[in-house]
Design a protein around this motif. Structure first.
Motif, PDB file in Angstrom:
ATOM      1  N   ASN A  55       0.707  -1.083  -0.019  1.00  0.00           N
ATOM      2  CA  ASN A  55      -0.205   0.007   0.080  1.00  0.00           C
ATOM      3  C   ASN A  55       0.912   1.204   0.118  1.00  0.00           C
ATOM      4  O   ASN A  55       1.837   1.537   0.926  1.00  0.00           O
ATOM      5  CB  ASN A  55      -0.861  -0.166   1.341  1.00  0.00           C
ATOM      6  CG  ASN A  55      -1.876   1.081   0.925  1.00  0.00           C
ATOM      7  OD1 ASN A  55      -1.855   2.147   1.380  1.00  0.00           O
ATOM      8  ND2 ASN A  55      -3.235   0.366   1.034  1.00  0.00           N
ATOM      9  N   HIS A  56       0.710   1.889  -0.961  1.00  0.00           N
ATOM     10  CA  HIS A  56       1.426   3.438  -1.204  1.00  0.00           C
ATOM     11  C   HIS A  56       0.880   4.284  -0.187  1.00  0.00           C
ATOM     12  O   HIS A  56      -0.197   4.714  -0.429  1.00  0.00           O
ATOM     13  CB  HIS A  56       1.587   3.765  -2.575  1.00  0.00           C
ATOM     14  CG  HIS A  56       2.461   3.143  -3.589  1.00  0.00           C
ATOM     15  ND1 HIS A  56       3.684   3.235  -3.844  1.00  0.00           N
ATOM     16  CD2 HIS A  56       2.200   1.856  -4.214  1.00  0.00           C
ATOM     17  CE1 HIS A  56       4.175   2.713  -4.715  1.00  0.00           C
ATOM     18  NE2 HIS A  56       3.265   1.483  -4.884  1.00  0.00           N
ATOM     19  N   ILE A  57       1.831   5.034   0.575  1.00  0.00           N
ATOM     20  CA  ILE A  57       1.589   6.130   1.173  1.00  0.00           C
ATOM     21  C   ILE A  57       2.200   7.351   0.900  1.00  0.00           C
ATOM     22  O   ILE A  57       3.519   7.328   1.031  1.00  0.00           O
ATOM     23  CB  ILE A  57       1.602   5.911   3.080  1.00  0.00           C
ATOM     24  CG1 ILE A  57       0.927   4.871   3.409  1.00  0.00           C
ATOM     25  CG2 ILE A  57       1.388   7.371   3.705  1.00  0.00           C
ATOM     26  CD1 ILE A  57      -0.724   4.840   3.182  1.00  0.00           C
ATOM     27  N   ASP A  58       1.833   8.276   0.346  1.00  0.00           N
ATOM     28  CA  ASP A  58       2.692   9.444  -0.377  1.00  0.00           C
ATOM     29  C   ASP A  58       3.191  10.096   0.665  1.00  0.00           C
ATOM     30  O   ASP A  58       2.356  10.719   1.503  1.00  0.00           O
ATOM     31  CB  ASP A  58       1.667  10.054  -1.551  1.00  0.00           C
ATOM     32  CG  ASP A  58       1.531   9.279  -2.586  1.00  0.00           C
ATOM     33  OD1 ASP A  58       2.310   8.277  -2.849  1.00  0.00           O
ATOM     34  OD2 ASP A  58       0.936   9.997  -3.547  1.00  0.00           O
ATOM     35  N   VAL A  59       4.323  10.606   0.718  1.00  0.00           N
ATOM     36  CA  VAL A  59       5.034  11.701   1.409  1.00  0.00           C
ATOM     37  C   VAL A  59       6.030  12.328   0.726  1.00  0.00           C
ATOM     38  O   VAL A  59       6.490  11.764  -0.317  1.00  0.00           O
ATOM     39  CB  VAL A  59       5.743  10.776   2.569  1.00  0.00           C
ATOM     40  CG1 VAL A  59       4.744  10.337   3.600  1.00  0.00           C
ATOM     41  CG2 VAL A  59       6.699   9.906   2.152  1.00  0.00           C
ATOM     42  N   THR A 308      -3.056  -4.823  -2.553  1.00  0.00           N
ATOM     43  CA  THR A 308      -3.810  -4.006  -3.362  1.00  0.00           C
ATOM     44  C   THR A 308      -2.950  -3.143  -4.652  1.00  0.00           C
ATOM     45  O   THR A 308      -3.453  -2.984  -5.639  1.00  0.00           O
ATOM     46  CB  THR A 308      -4.693  -3.128  -2.670  1.00  0.00           C
ATOM     47  OG1 THR A 308      -3.780  -2.047  -2.096  1.00  0.00           O
ATOM     48  CG2 THR A 308      -5.497  -4.056  -1.832  1.00  0.00           C
ATOM     49  N   ASP A 309      -1.686  -2.657  -4.175  1.00  0.00           N
ATOM     50  CA  ASP A 309      -1.016  -1.733  -4.991  1.00  0.00           C
ATOM     51  C   ASP A 309      -1.934  -0.419  -5.047  1.00  0.00           C
ATOM     52  O   ASP A 309      -2.089   0.103  -6.185  1.00  0.00           O
ATOM     53  CB  ASP A 309      -0.738  -2.381  -6.439  1.00  0.00           C
ATOM     54  CG  ASP A 309       0.310  -1.224  -6.985  1.00  0.00           C
ATOM     55  OD1 ASP A 309       0.794  -0.334  -6.331  1.00  0.00           O
ATOM     56  OD2 ASP A 309       0.419  -1.284  -8.334  1.00  0.00           O
ATOM     57  N   THR A 310      -2.602   0.138  -4.007  1.00  0.00           N
ATOM     58  CA  THR A 310      -3.420   1.180  -4.089  1.00  0.00           C
ATOM     59  C   THR A 310      -2.917   2.053  -3.032  1.00  0.00           C
ATOM     60  O   THR A 310      -1.810   1.935  -2.279  1.00  0.00           O
ATOM     61  CB  THR A 310      -4.864   0.810  -3.704  1.00  0.00           C
ATOM     62  OG1 THR A 310      -5.038   0.459  -2.391  1.00  0.00           O
ATOM     63  CG2 THR A 310      -5.471  -0.045  -4.699  1.00  0.00           C
ATOM     64  N   LYS A 311      -3.774   3.276  -2.377  1.00  0.00           N
ATOM     65  CA  LYS A 311      -3.247   4.246  -1.500  1.00  0.00           C
ATOM     66  C   LYS A 311      -4.378   4.239  -0.557  1.00  0.00           C
ATOM     67  O   LYS A 311      -5.570   4.598  -0.882  1.00  0.00           O
ATOM     68  CB  LYS A 311      -2.923   5.530  -2.001  1.00  0.00           C
ATOM     69  CG  LYS A 311      -2.082   5.475  -3.278  1.00  0.00           C
ATOM     70  CD  LYS A 311      -1.804   7.176  -3.475  1.00  0.00           C
ATOM     71  CE  LYS A 311      -0.633   7.281  -4.567  1.00  0.00           C
ATOM     72  NZ  LYS A 311      -0.054   8.372  -4.923  1.00  0.00           N
ATOM     73  N   LEU A 312      -4.087   4.132   0.691  1.00  0.00           N
ATOM     74  CA  LEU A 312      -5.238   4.490   1.903  1.00  0.00           C
ATOM     75  C   LEU A 312      -5.254   6.241   1.667  1.00  0.00           C
ATOM     76  O   LEU A 312      -6.336   6.460   2.185  1.00  0.00           O
ATOM     77  CB  LEU A 312      -4.691   3.986   3.043  1.00  0.00           C
ATOM     78  CG  LEU A 312      -5.284   2.593   3.483  1.00  0.00           C
ATOM     79  CD1 LEU A 312      -4.409   2.035   4.654  1.00  0.00           C
ATOM     80  CD2 LEU A 312      -6.837   2.376   3.632  1.00  0.00           C
ATOM     81  N   THR A 313      -4.149   6.805   1.544  1.00  0.00           N
ATOM     82  CA  THR A 313      -4.299   8.312   1.817  1.00  0.00           C
ATOM     83  C   THR A 313      -4.296   9.029   0.637  1.00  0.00           C
ATOM     84  O   THR A 313      -3.996   8.264  -0.741  1.00  0.00           O
ATOM     85  CB  THR A 313      -3.076   8.703   2.787  1.00  0.00           C
ATOM     86  OG1 THR A 313      -1.883   8.352   2.267  1.00  0.00           O
ATOM     87  CG2 THR A 313      -3.458   8.338   4.439  1.00  0.00           C
ATOM     88  N   PRO A 314      -4.516  10.303   0.464  1.00  0.00           N
ATOM     89  CA  PRO A 314      -4.505  11.212  -0.952  1.00  0.00           C
ATOM     90  C   PRO A 314      -3.142  11.180  -1.254  1.00  0.00           C
ATOM     91  O   PRO A 314      -2.118  10.992  -0.786  1.00  0.00           O
ATOM     92  CB  PRO A 314      -4.999  12.432  -0.342  1.00  0.00           C
ATOM     93  CG  PRO A 314      -6.032  12.183   0.953  1.00  0.00           C
ATOM     94  CD  PRO A 314      -5.047  10.986   1.620  1.00  0.00           C
ATOM     95  N   GLY A 351      -5.353   3.239  -7.437  1.00  0.00           N
ATOM     96  CA  GLY A 351      -6.529   3.951  -6.928  1.00  0.00           C
ATOM     97  C   GLY A 351      -6.602   3.718  -5.310  1.00  0.00           C
ATOM     98  O   GLY A 351      -5.811   3.268  -4.661  1.00  0.00           O
ATOM     99  N   GLY A 352      -7.402   4.630  -4.767  1.00  0.00           N
ATOM    100  CA  GLY A 352      -7.572   4.685  -3.270  1.00  0.00           C
ATOM    101  C   GLY A 352      -8.097   3.531  -2.866  1.00  0.00           C
ATOM    102  O   GLY A 352      -9.105   2.645  -3.370  1.00  0.00           O
ATOM    103  N   THR A 353      -7.656   2.785  -1.646  1.00  0.00           N
ATOM    104  CA  THR A 353      -8.042   1.459  -1.111  1.00  0.00           C
ATOM    105  C   THR A 353      -9.396   1.494  -0.648  1.00  0.00           C
ATOM    106  O   THR A 353     -10.023   0.529  -1.266  1.00  0.00           O
ATOM    107  CB  THR A 353      -7.209   1.045   0.094  1.00  0.00           C
ATOM    108  OG1 THR A 353      -5.625   1.736  -0.162  1.00  0.00           O
ATOM    109  CG2 THR A 353      -7.221  -0.014   0.420  1.00  0.00           C
ATOM    110  N   ASN A 354      -9.784   2.366   0.064  1.00  0.00           N
ATOM    111  CA  ASN A 354     -11.333   2.338   0.276  1.00  0.00           C
ATOM    112  C   ASN A 354     -12.296   2.922  -0.752  1.00  0.00           C
ATOM    113  O   ASN A 354     -13.172   3.087  -0.499  1.00  0.00           O
ATOM    114  CB  ASN A 354     -11.649   3.192   1.415  1.00  0.00           C
ATOM    115  CG  ASN A 354     -11.036   2.647   2.775  1.00  0.00           C
ATOM    116  OD1 ASN A 354     -11.153   1.432   2.754  1.00  0.00           O
ATOM    117  ND2 ASN A 354     -10.279   3.150   3.707  1.00  0.00           N
TER     118      ASN A 354
END
Length: 401
Positions: A55-59, A308-314, A351-354
């Motif tokens: 899961n990618h968390i952008d920083v 998933t290869d998605t992101k939980l956060t924007p 895309g967004g996880t949720n």
């Protein structure tokens, strides 16, 4: 016979009192279960340790942009129903042009994640005990990951620095070759014969330190060579079977090189490895569950996970990147939440996880558990797919360190 609105309301009310509503009062992690009518789903979510292995968390990765915007990571995790994520980032989204740049970006990324976790009152899990303890306390947690070993720049001692900063999951390769390559990337021209001598050293050092090795993005030759080197089970955190191409012609063509064959999946599983199935090429939770089932049918129930290869956060987009055109195939990258259309269907890359599927209202793990039940998996099997299989290889990699 269709139920009247009154009957549905009464059913929801009774469910809230007697089913997952009771669980929700005992477990804040499943507050979102109030929108799910089947208490069995909420019970499975609460009992199992649901983990997204990629899961990618952008920083921000540039010093002047630290610490970056605040993110509601804990809120999104509670909404999702997941107990943990392998929280990852990559340093090669913008071209690496100078020596030391990859390492600087890596350290900045970890610093930004330190701040994000602190503001969310969260901690990294360093081993199986940490994950299980967090789950018992109903506290979401993360496993620190990085996608691509570009930050090493040929310097093996940096791996121990990363370990001391909390890294416990390393994807050796990403889209672009590192300045000192580790092996052949499956979307690039083959030029290293699989695994390089430095790649061999990195795998051995990961085994020594207690870092889980992720072979995603590697060619078959790279993966097979790595399997001969490692003395611990490995992970391929995000892929899918090459027989499951979905209905979107554009996405199918783009994703085809990133998928695994049945034969190669069996090779990984026969060494004790685990393969994470991503949400790409699945236009609904049910189709995603069918993709998981197809993988289970090939390698067995003990070798499949959710990745998933998605992101939980924007998404976060660096001002520096505004002058760069994002890679078309970037996974979890800066275009990941764009609602671009290809063949009449949304581009689901990262895309967004949720918000993985159109019309999704409940959190990610809830809808996935429901779909897995529909395709025939039982609670114990869902527990393995949801997180148990990942925990086995993670424990094997980190135990005793």
């Amino acid at each position: 016979m269709e139920k009247s609105p009154q009957e549905w309301s009464r059913r929801k009310f009774m469910y809230t009192l007697t089913g997952a509503g009771t669980l929700a009062m005992l477990n804040p992690m499943i507050t979102w279960a109030a929108e799910i009518y089947d208490p069995r789903i909420a019970a499975i979510v609460a009992k199992t340790i649901g983990i997204d292995t990629h899961n990618h968390i952008d920083v921000p990765l540039n010093t002047l942009e630290l610490p970056g915007p605040k993110i509601d990571l804990i809120g999104e995790m509670k909404k999702s129903g997941l107990s943990a994520i392998c929280m990852t980032f990559a340093v090669d989204y913008q071209k690496l042009t100078t020596e030391g740049q990859a390492y600087d970006r890596f350290l900045n990324g970890l610093t930004a994640m330190d701040k994000a976790l602190e503001s969310n009152n969260m901690k990294r899990s360093l081993n199986l005990f940490d994950i299980e303890s967090a789950h018992k306390k109903q506290q979401p947690t993360v496993i620190q990951s990085v996608e691509g070993a570009h930050f090493l720049e040929g310097k093996l001692d940096r791996l121990e620095v990363a370990y001391k900063r909390g890294l416990r999951h390393l994807t050796l390769l990403h889209d672009n070759d590192a300045s000192v390559p580790l092996g052949d990337v499956f979307t690039n021209p083959v030029q290293f014969g699989g695994l390089t001598p430095f790649g061999v050293e990195v795998i051995k050092e990961c085994n020594r330190l207690g870092i889980l090795v992720d072979l995603s993005h590697g060619t078959n030759d790279m993966v097979n060579a790595a399997l001969k080197v490692t003395n611990k089970p490995v992970l391929i955190s995000h892929t899918g079977l090459d027989t499951r191409l979905g209905q979107n012609e554009f996405m199918s063509k783009m994703m085809r090189p990133r998928l695994i064959s049945k034969e190669q999946a069996k090779i990984v599983a026969n060494t004790g490895g685990v393969i994470g199935v991503w949400t790409h090429l699945a236009d609904s939770p049910l189709e995603y569950a069918e993709n998981i089932k197809a993988m289970v049918d090939v390698v067995g129930i003990d070798h499949v996970a959710i990745g998933t290869d998605t992101k939980l956060t924007p998404p976060y987009r660096s001002p520096e990147s505004l002058n760069h055109k994002p890679d078309e195939h970037r996974e979890g990258g800066e275009k990941s939440n764009d609602k671009e259309k290809h063949g009449g269907k949304p581009n689901k890359m990262g895309g967004g996880t949720n918000e993985a599927w159109q019309g999704q209202k409940e959190g990610f793990y809830y809808v996935v558990v429901e779909a897995l039940l529909k395709v025939g998996f039982n609670e114990d099997e869902i527990g393995k797919i949801g997180g148990g299989n990942f925990l086995r290889v993670f424990d094997a990699a980190t135990k005793g360190h």
